[in-house]
Write an enzyme that holds these catalytic residues in place. Structure first.
Site, mmCIF file in Angstrom:
data_model
loop_
_atom_site.group_PDB
_atom_site.id
_atom_site.type_symbol
_atom_site.label_atom_id
_atom_site.label_comp_id
_atom_site.label_asym_id
_atom_site.label_seq_id
_atom_site.Cartn_x
_atom_site.Cartn_y
_atom_site.Cartn_z
ATOM 1 N N ASP A 1 35.154 13.600 36.525
ATOM 2 C CA ASP A 1 36.191 13.983 35.573
ATOM 3 C C ASP A 1 37.441 13.140 35.875
ATOM 4 O OD1 ASP A 1 37.695 15.168 33.595
ATOM 5 O OD2 ASP A 1 37.095 17.203 34.091
HETATM 6 C C1 BGC Z 1 38.927 17.060 31.189
HETATM 7 C C2 BGC Z 1 37.599 16.613 30.617
HETATM 8 C C3 BGC Z 1 37.804 15.461 29.677
HETATM 9 C C4 BGC Z 1 38.513 14.367 30.415
HETATM 10 C C5 BGC Z 1 38.746 13.123 29.581
HETATM 11 C C6 BGC Z 1 39.740 15.920 31.725
HETATM 12 O O1 BGC Z 1 41.025 16.320 32.054
HETATM 13 O O2 BGC Z 1 38.687 17.999 32.214
HETATM 14 O O3 BGC Z 1 36.983 17.688 29.955
HETATM 15 O O4 BGC Z 1 36.559 15.041 29.185
HETATM 16 O O5 BGC Z 1 39.782 14.846 30.819
HETATM 17 O O6 BGC Z 1 39.634 13.342 28.569
#
Ligand code: BGC
Length: 768
Positions: free
Chosen positions: A290
């Site tokens: 993530d």
């Molecule tokens: C979130 C994810 C997301 C990623 C990219 C993160 O902060 O937890 O769900 O896909 O950002 O935007």
């Protein structure tokens, strides 16, 4: 096929399907040859570069590629494997061209948070799950894939399949609720919808990225990013099934989560990534972290960036999103012997395989057909489907008979969310036409005589309201000037609404959570209707007019006062592009509501975490009985939720016959059919969601009081009956025992069927 050796026999059929999917995507030997040849020509730096994923500049507002663009510099240095966060087709085309001209000339994989639609927005995922309609869910993902691929995207950060038992967690909105069986069915539907079912990525199919692996929804106290404390057994039984089912369905990639599990951050957790996902479930795609999750492992207290990067790679994490841990440290770590070249090659190969399967080596511009972006995005057909999806996702929580409304009534539509289009769009709609979402006021005005008033602020605390409404803009749009709020006094807003209410036959009060009050980084300790809006409801109540409360929300809220005082409550969630139209369809009875909750609605935030499939304890206490000393309950609240899992009303009524079993005993390798006759006893046609639960009476480990193991959605005309059948085998009766083996233990099982988890009736089945 060698991974099949590691699988339990029970999974072989599903695993075979996944294998066929992968096999059909790319003849493995051709792909292996191509990638081996390519990698033999790549430098170490270029290989590490493939492991690097960055967001587009401004995250959502990339317009033109310039040489000052940080990503262009990285690309030219061979240090970028993928890009995410833009649906700007020209930008993607230009940067793809640069990728081909740089280093080893490898195309970028292009990702995006397409969560509940791309430009056409569907109801938020929690809402969609309440339709219990897997074909519908699959079709929303298919449309999202069509639109995303038409804009140049080939990889979506969806589905989010985290089970959540705690409504304080704002990201409960992104998932399918609290049940692992339903979550598994949803996961498969999303994978089918996004990736397609023919096993080949054509130019309308995207790769999925199942998130957040794993157990992110188990955050302690519902506080986002918080630690997770679950035993492996409880994790496997209560939370893992959706991730597992997605793997069996052929999901192409996973995103590791922010939280820790068993004292190890998920993004460096070998048990989760290598042992469980890869070896046991047979997943052979790639895993991305993530955003900044590798760098955050430093905060978790594991080590400095070189240390955590090395450990993440070795644990099986292939791609680094936004930490620059891999590009920044792996070369040195290799020289120091902390990682091996084989570790780097393994991760690089997995990412190249994904690009190969997508067909990007054959045609890097496959997803960049300019004619498609004009014809296939935000079309009338897609919007029509968004309306249908919203109709099927609205849960009628209370109705004292005021609904459906007659179109001849004078209606006062009030409340701060009645004209708020972005609140319709919901938490993850960064590429959507937010301002064009049909509001409740618009939808209702098209069919009835309406007056309207804003009615109240969102919160009484101005600073809080400002930060909820505009905090995100301030982060992503430097220099953003938030509009002034609370310019009209709350008393005046309320007085205007009350005046309109007095002149109307019925009040429709639209209140709840705007789209930024749930989602990421939006945990709450008080999950009631925000104070300013509650004040409005109280003033409206004092008029004596019938009140229909339209609840806009992304999470269960505590609604004990509203349940007593409002005449009807229709939970419309954040219903998407066509929300206002779908709301009118349901309010006026053109559509009979059929959705049922997939999360328990607590009476009091102090009950959380709250979930129907809990254990019994040694001192159980009936859910609906008041306080009693020395049993498992509270002094000041009963144990029962206000609205249980599986609950939802309709404009008609249904009756259920007692459950019958085709046999009262089942040999371990046999099967039994549970049947029930469901009758529409009211005067409107409707769809009923029939639910089957089991309870393992005695087992070698404690088991939940009830577990969902099947459901059917049936259409019934007034007076009509249908027999609903469920087949049970040992698969539905199995669980992970204390030794983490998937077992069905002989003995008695209660087999229960009903309209929700509370109102079930059952029969006993003996398994031997
Ligand atoms: C979130 C994810 C997301 C990623 C990219 C993160 O902060 O937890 O769900 O896909 O950002 O935007």
């Amino acid at each position: 096929m060698d991974y099949l050796c590691d699988m339990n026999l029970k999974n072989i059929t599903i695993a075979l399907a996944a294998t066929l999917f992968v096999a059909a995507c790319a003849p493995k030997s051709d792909m292996d040859k191509y990638i081996a040849d390519l990698m033999s020509r790549m430098t170490l730096e270029q290989k590490i570069g493939q492991l690097n994923l960055h967001s587009a500049p401004g995250f959502i507002s990339a317009i033109r590629v310039t040489e000052e663009d940080e990503n262009v510099k990285l690309l030219r240095a061979g240090q970028l494997g993928g890009l995410y966060g833009t649906g700007n087709t020209e930008y993607i085309r230009d940067i793809q061209q640069i990728a081909l001209e740089s280093g080893a000339g490898i195309p970028l994989i292009i990702g995006m948070d397409v969560i509940h639609g791309f430009q056409t927005v569907f109801p938020v995922p929690l809402a969609l799950s309440t339709s219990w309609n897997m074909d519908l869910v699959e079709q929303t993902a298919r449309i999202a894939a069509t639109e995303a691929t038409a804009a140049g995207i080939n990889w979506v950060f969806s589905p989010m399949v985290d089970i959540c038992r705690d409504a304080r967690w704002g990201r409960i909105v992104e998932g399918g609720g609290e049940d692992p069986y339903l979550g598994g069915e949803l996961a498969k539907a999303y994978v089918r919808g996004y990736q397609g079912t023919d096993g080949v990525y054509d130019d309308h199919d995207v790769m999925v990225c199942v998130k957040h692996y794993a157990l992110y929804g188990g955050a302690e106290a519902g506080r986002d990013y918080n630690s997770v404390f679950l035993s492996r057994q409880e994790a496997l039984n209560g939370y893992m099934r959706p991730y597992q089912q997605a793997a069996y369905a052929g999901a192409a990639s996973y995103m590791s989560s922010f939280n820790e599990f068993e004292g190890i951050p998920a993004s460096m957790n070998k048990y989760l990534m290598d042992d469980l996902l890869r070896k046991e479930w047979g997943f052979d795609g790639f895993i991305v972290s993530d955003a900044t999750a590798i760098a955050e492992e430093v905060n978790h207290g594991i080590g400095d960036l070189p240390e955590v990067s090395a450990r993440s790679l070795q644990a099986g994490l292939d791609m680094d999103m936004n930490s620059d841990g891999y590009v920044g440290t792996l070369q040195k770590s290799l020289a120091e012997g902390r990682v091996t070249e084989a570790d780097i090659d393994k991760a690089c190969r997995r990412i190249l395989e994904a690009k190969y399967k997508l067909g990007l080596f054959e045609n890097p511009f496959k997803y960049l057909d300019a004619t498609r972006s004009v014809k296939e995005i935000y079309t009338p057909e897609h919007l029509a489907f968004a309306r249908k999806a919203a109709q099927e996702s609205m849960v009628l929580l209370k109705n004292n008979g005021v609904l459906p409304l007659s179109k001849n009534l004078r209606i006062a539509v009030v409340g701060p969310l009645a004209q708020n289009a972005a609140a319709m769009a919901g938490a993850w709609s960064m590429s959507a036409h937010n301002d064009e979402c049909v509001t409740p006021l618009q939808g209702i005005s098209e069919v009835a005589r309406v007056t309207s008033a804003e009615g109240s602020w969102l919160f009484k605390d101005k600073e809080l309201e400002e930060s909820v409404r505009y905090g995100l803009y301030k982060i992503f749009m430097p220099g953003y000037q938030a509009p002034d709020i609370h310019t009209v006094p709350q008393e005046r807003l309320i007085a205007e609404a009350v005046a309109k209410a007095r002149q109307a036959d019925v009040v429709v009060a639209c209140v709840g959570e705007i789209e930024t009050l749930n989602g990421e980084g939006a945990s709450r300790t008080d999950i009631s209707i925000p104070d300013a809006q509650k004040e409005l409801l109280k003033a409206l109540k004092a008029t004596g007019k019938p009140i229909v409360m339209l609840l806009v929300t992304g999470r269960p809220l505590t609604l004990t006062w509203e349940d007593t005082e409002m005449d009807a409550i229709l939970n419309v969630w954040s219903p998407g592009s066509e929300g206002g139209h779908a709301i009118a369809d349901v309010l006026f009875g053109d559509v009979n509501p059929s959705a049922k909750l997939t999360t328990s609605f607590p009476r009091n935030v102090g009950q959380l975490p709250l979930y129907y499939n809990h254990k019994n304890t040694g001192r159980p206490h009936p859910d609906d009985k008041p306080y009693q000393k020395f049993v498992s309950c509270y002094i000041d609240e009963i144990n029962a939720p206000l609205y249980p899992f599986g609950y939802g009303l309709s404009y008609t009524t249904y009756s259920y016959s007692p459950v019958t079993l085709s046999a009262s005993e089942m040999p371990m390798d046999g099967s039994v059919t549970a049947s029930v006759t469901v009758t529409n006893t009211g005067s409107r046609s409707g769809d009923e969601i029939v639910q089957l639960y089991i309870h393992d009476v005695y087992a070698t480990s404690t088991r939940p009081v009830k577990e969902l193991k099947g459901f059917r959605k049936v259409h019934l005309e007034p007076g009509a009956s249908t027999q609903v059948e469920f087949t049970l085998t040992k698969e539905e009766l199995s669980y992970y025992n204390h030794d983490l083996q998937w077992v069905c233990e002989p003995g008695d099982f209660e087999i229960m069927v009903g309209p929700n988890c509370r109102d079930t009736e059952g029969a006993t089945l003996r398994v031997q």
